[in-house]
Design an enzyme around this catalytic site. Structure first.
Site, PDB file in Angstrom:
ATOM      1  N   ILE A  78       1.757   0.488  -1.317  1.00 52.73           N
ATOM      2  CA  ILE A  78       1.928   1.867  -1.783  1.00 52.73           C
ATOM      3  C   ILE A  78       1.516   1.990  -3.243  1.00 52.73           C
ATOM      4  O   ILE A  78       1.993   1.232  -4.101  1.00 52.73           O
ATOM      5  CB  ILE A  78       3.394   2.313  -1.597  1.00 52.73           C
ATOM      6  CG1 ILE A  78       3.728   2.354  -0.101  1.00 52.73           C
ATOM      7  CG2 ILE A  78       3.631   3.657  -2.249  1.00 52.73           C
ATOM      8  CD1 ILE A  78       5.169   2.677   0.208  1.00 52.73           C
ATOM      9  N   CYS A  79       0.627   2.953  -3.514  1.00 52.55           N
ATOM     10  CA  CYS A  79       0.180   3.257  -4.870  1.00 52.55           C
ATOM     11  C   CYS A  79      -0.365   1.989  -5.540  1.00 52.55           C
ATOM     12  O   CYS A  79      -1.280   1.372  -5.004  1.00 52.55           O
ATOM     13  CB  CYS A  79       1.338   3.900  -5.643  1.00 52.55           C
ATOM     14  SG  CYS A  79       0.847   4.584  -7.216  1.00 52.55           S
ATOM     15  N   GLN A  80       0.204   1.567  -6.656  1.00 47.93           N
ATOM     16  CA  GLN A  80      -0.274   0.346  -7.302  1.00 47.93           C
ATOM     17  C   GLN A  80      -0.087  -0.845  -6.357  1.00 47.93           C
ATOM     18  O   GLN A  80      -0.907  -1.765  -6.330  1.00 47.93           O
ATOM     19  CB  GLN A  80       0.513   0.130  -8.597  1.00 47.93           C
ATOM     20  CG  GLN A  80       0.059  -1.053  -9.413  1.00 47.93           C
ATOM     21  CD  GLN A  80       1.029  -1.355 -10.535  1.00 47.93           C
ATOM     22  OE1 GLN A  80       2.237  -1.090 -10.419  1.00 47.93           O
ATOM     23  NE2 GLN A  80       0.526  -1.889 -11.632  1.00 47.93           N
ATOM     24  N   GLY A  92      -0.518  -0.700  -3.319  1.00 47.03           N
ATOM     25  CA  GLY A  92      -1.666  -0.624  -2.420  1.00 47.03           C
ATOM     26  C   GLY A  92      -2.865  -1.352  -3.019  1.00 47.03           C
ATOM     27  O   GLY A  92      -3.592  -2.063  -2.317  1.00 47.03           O
TER      28      GLY A  92
END
Lengths: 354, 343
Positions: free
Chosen positions: A146-148, A150
């Protein structure tokens, strides 16, 4: 006919209503207890330094044979994926029979200043993947970044492809140099060496300040004007405060990892341009040959869709799926629409590949 | 249509509303310590009263502070807009008058003067960020040096230092120069914020013009405020994504870091003189520990890998040796049944 039809009487009533709600809010805010978060039971299965790996327990035993490991960003706390009963990606995945693990990176302190991306990706993340795989006697597991987290997952899947069966990325930046990426635009004039050498670890408050200034009027003011509307609704108020707690309950960033992330990802855009090395491993998105599900939010102001979409052109897999969610960076976990659409999409996509 | 009542009637209503407003505050504050607000005070003073009480309550304090800060600005805007609504024929509202009301709303007595025509700069006045604690005191600390430097056209900051306190003077000169650069960078940043604020009012007027069609008209103060927020964000995004802003933003951050570095160095020096452990010492220890840990982990992994390789080669050798030994000694291979019994 003019654009404004504000009748004085109604305007007076509106102002009066606002003041009444605000005044009454004094007692309702004071009467509230501290809000709690985390809806789902979980057990600790691995611990190292400040990192804890959890396995969530659903109401029924998981039916999925391959577990999902969630790797959240370093910049916020991971309980966003399990905020409360009716706003929980985790709970909804469990209800569909998935087996869900989550990495809590913890709160770095000054002794963690020298942790690098190599420590996080080839160290902590790798050992968590191993720990989950070992428990299930599997060679490869499903990874949801998720996000960073990811971006970390992309690096990991590229350099440890045999350990990842299916890769899911959520609101993950890939191309950091698209024209609407405000955060990236700002970082490019920064001397990040001076920044980290001076600050050491990067204070969470500074990070949060930076995020708020992406939309200053909405986030510093309009949001709290809107709060007045719900001051007399205990449930809504608690939801608001829970979210508020999450937004500002942020860990400091380990200095060296931050330095490398800003330089290589934000400034040099190496995930797309190439030349990225984590520790002694070269990262190439072309090495990602496992199935990939890329989920992004259409109204995301932190990771614009234009930053996530390019993954399609850069990964080596032939099994690439994209899900555009109608919402923002946070709404993708907590909105009613998210509860209905996202966990189901993940489950169906995985079921078709296991 | 709003014009059925004469203006003085609206003013009477306005005063009645003020009374209700204060009575609401009095109800709200009845059980709390503090004095009852004077009704002669402007609206936002009621919020100040509330704010002061919350400051001592502890619970939900941060949210309350944010709420109050925003509410104060919004109440000021409402007050300004109400004056327009009460004084004009709202059905034929003029964009410029409403825009002016918005501007006036940011410029009411009692509000931060920085709000005047520049609400964005006011919101971002903590540009240095709460993560940079102590910066608010810096202007005072550097004021004497800067005053002297400015009076002499900044040349003092470049003057050679000498004598017993030479090193100290040189450091202070560098720190003062860094702070002057920081102030200069913040000034440029604020200029861009002013530009953004001004642009927001222009965009607001354009947005208002688009709302003239029936069904799209604005019929509430909140609607008007929300439209301004859209305009302000649009204006801010235009500026924030410009090349100028990237340069200025980078300059502010970098200049701030230089000042911090100077301040930290001075604090370290002072700490050393007092026999206190310093940040550099701790950093050095942490770096060594991190290195040791990584080397240790690498060594452990290398050791385990060697051990694994050795076990694998023994196993391979055994696998080859066993059939040969069986053949040589004619030992019967265990049947599946026997093997099962043994287990």
């Amino acid at each position: 006919m003019g654009p404004i039809r504000i009748e004085p009487q109604k305007a007076l009533e509106e102002a009066q209503r606002f003041n009444r709600k605000l005044a009454a809010g004094l007692s309702s805010l004071r009467a509230l207890d501290e809000v709690n978060y985390g809806a789902t039971a979980k057990e600790e299965v691995y611990r190292e330094d400040k990192l804890v790996l959890y396995r969530f327990r659903g109401d029924k035993a998981p039916t999925a044979k391959v577990p999902i490991l969630i790797a959240y960003a370093l910049v916020n706390r991971p309980y966003m994926v399990d905020l409360q009963d009716d706003r929980s990606l985790v709970r909804n995945l469990l209800a569909r029979g998935e087996d869900v693990y989550l990495i809590d990176w913890g709160y770095p302190d000054p002794s963690d200043r020298y942790l690098t991306l190599d420590d996080y990706i080839n160290g902590y993340l790798d050992r968590c993947v191993d720990a989950v795989a070992r428990r299930h006697k599997l060679d490869a597991i499903n990874l949801l970044g998720i996000c960073q987290g990811g971006a970390f997952s992309l690096c990991y899947a590229s350099t440890h492809p045999d350990k990842i069966r299916n890769l899911i990325t959520m609101v993950t930046p890939v191309d950091f140099h698209t024209s609407d990426n405000m955060l990236s635009h700002w970082t490019r004039g920064m001397d990040v060496d001076l920044f980290v050498d001076t600050l050491g670890n990067v204070p969470a408050d500074l990070m949060n300040w930076c995020y708020l200034t992406l939309k200053p009027v909405r986030l510093f003011q309009q949001k709290y004007i809107g709060l007045v509307d719900i001051l007399d609704d205990k449930i809504e108020l608690e939801n608001f405060l829970r979210m508020e707690k999450w937004i500002f309950d942020s860990p400091d960033q380990a200095g060296e990892a931050f330095r490398q992330f800003i330089k290589d990802f934000y400034q040099a855009n190496k995930l797309v341009n190439g030349g990225l090395t984590i520790g002694d491993k070269d990262v190439s998105l072309k090495n990602i040959k496992m199935p990939v599900l890329n989920i992004f939010a259409e109204q995301d102001h932190l990771v614009p869709p234009s930053a996530s979409r390019p993954l399609r052109q850069h990964v080596g897999t032939r099994d690439y799926t994209e899900l555009a969610f109608k919402g923002g960076h946070i709404g993708i976990y907590v909105s009613g629409r998210a509860q209905r659409e996202v966990p189901g999409a993940i489950h169906e996509w995985l079921s078709a590949r296991t | 249509m709003a014009g059925k009542k004469p203006t003085q009637d609206w003013m009477a209503d306005w005063q009645a509303l003020q009374k209700q407003y204060w009575s609401a505050w009095q109800d709200a504050t009845r059980n709390a310590a503090g004095t009852v607000p004077d009704p002669a005070l402007p609206w936002h003073e009621g919020l100040e009263q509330w704010s002061r009480q919350f400051a001592n309550s502890g619970k939900q304090n941060e949210t309350a502070e944010r709420l109050l800060g925003s509410a104060k600005a919004y109440v000021a805007l409402m007050q300004s807009m109400l004056a327009v609504a009460a004084g004009k024929d709202a059905g034929a509202g003029v964009q410029a008058a409403w825009t002016q009301a918005l501007r006036d709303g940011f410029d009411l007595p009692g509000l931060n003067a920085a709000f005047a025509n520049n609400p964005l700069a006011a919101m971002l006045q903590g540009l240095r960020g709460p993560g940079a604690h102590g910066f608010s005191e810096l202007p005072q600390a550097f004021a004497p040096f800067l005053a002297q430097a400015k009076a002499e056209g900044m040349s003092w900051l470049n003057a050679p230092a000498f004598g017993y306190a030479r090193e100290h003077q040189e450091r202070m000169q560098k720190a003062a120069a860094a702070f002057a650069q920081f102030q200069d960078a913040v000034g440029k940043y604020n200029a861009l914020m002013l530009q953004s604020s001004q642009r927001s009012f222009a965009i607001f007027e354009n947005k208002l013009a688009e709302r003239s069609e029936p069904g799209r008209q604005i019929d509430s103060l909140r609607g008007l405020y929300d439209l301004w927020v859209d305009a302000a964000e649009e204006a801010y995004a235009e500026i924030a994504l410009s090349d100028d802003f990237r340069k200025v933003y980078g300059d502010v951050v970098n200049a701030q870091m230089r000042v911090r570095a100077h301040v930290q160095a001075e604090v370290e020096r002072l700490g050393s003189e007092l026999g206190m452990p310093t940040r550099s010492e701790l950093d050095s220890v942490h770096k060594r520990l991190h290195g040791l840990r990584r080397n240790g982990a690498d060594a452990r992994i290398a050791g385990l890998e060697r051990e694994l390789a050795s076990v694998r080669s023994e196993l391979t050798a055994l696998k080859k040796a066993v059939p040969r030994a069986v053949a040589a000694h004619k030992i019967p291979a265990p049947s599946a049944k026997t093997a099962k019994r043994k287990r």
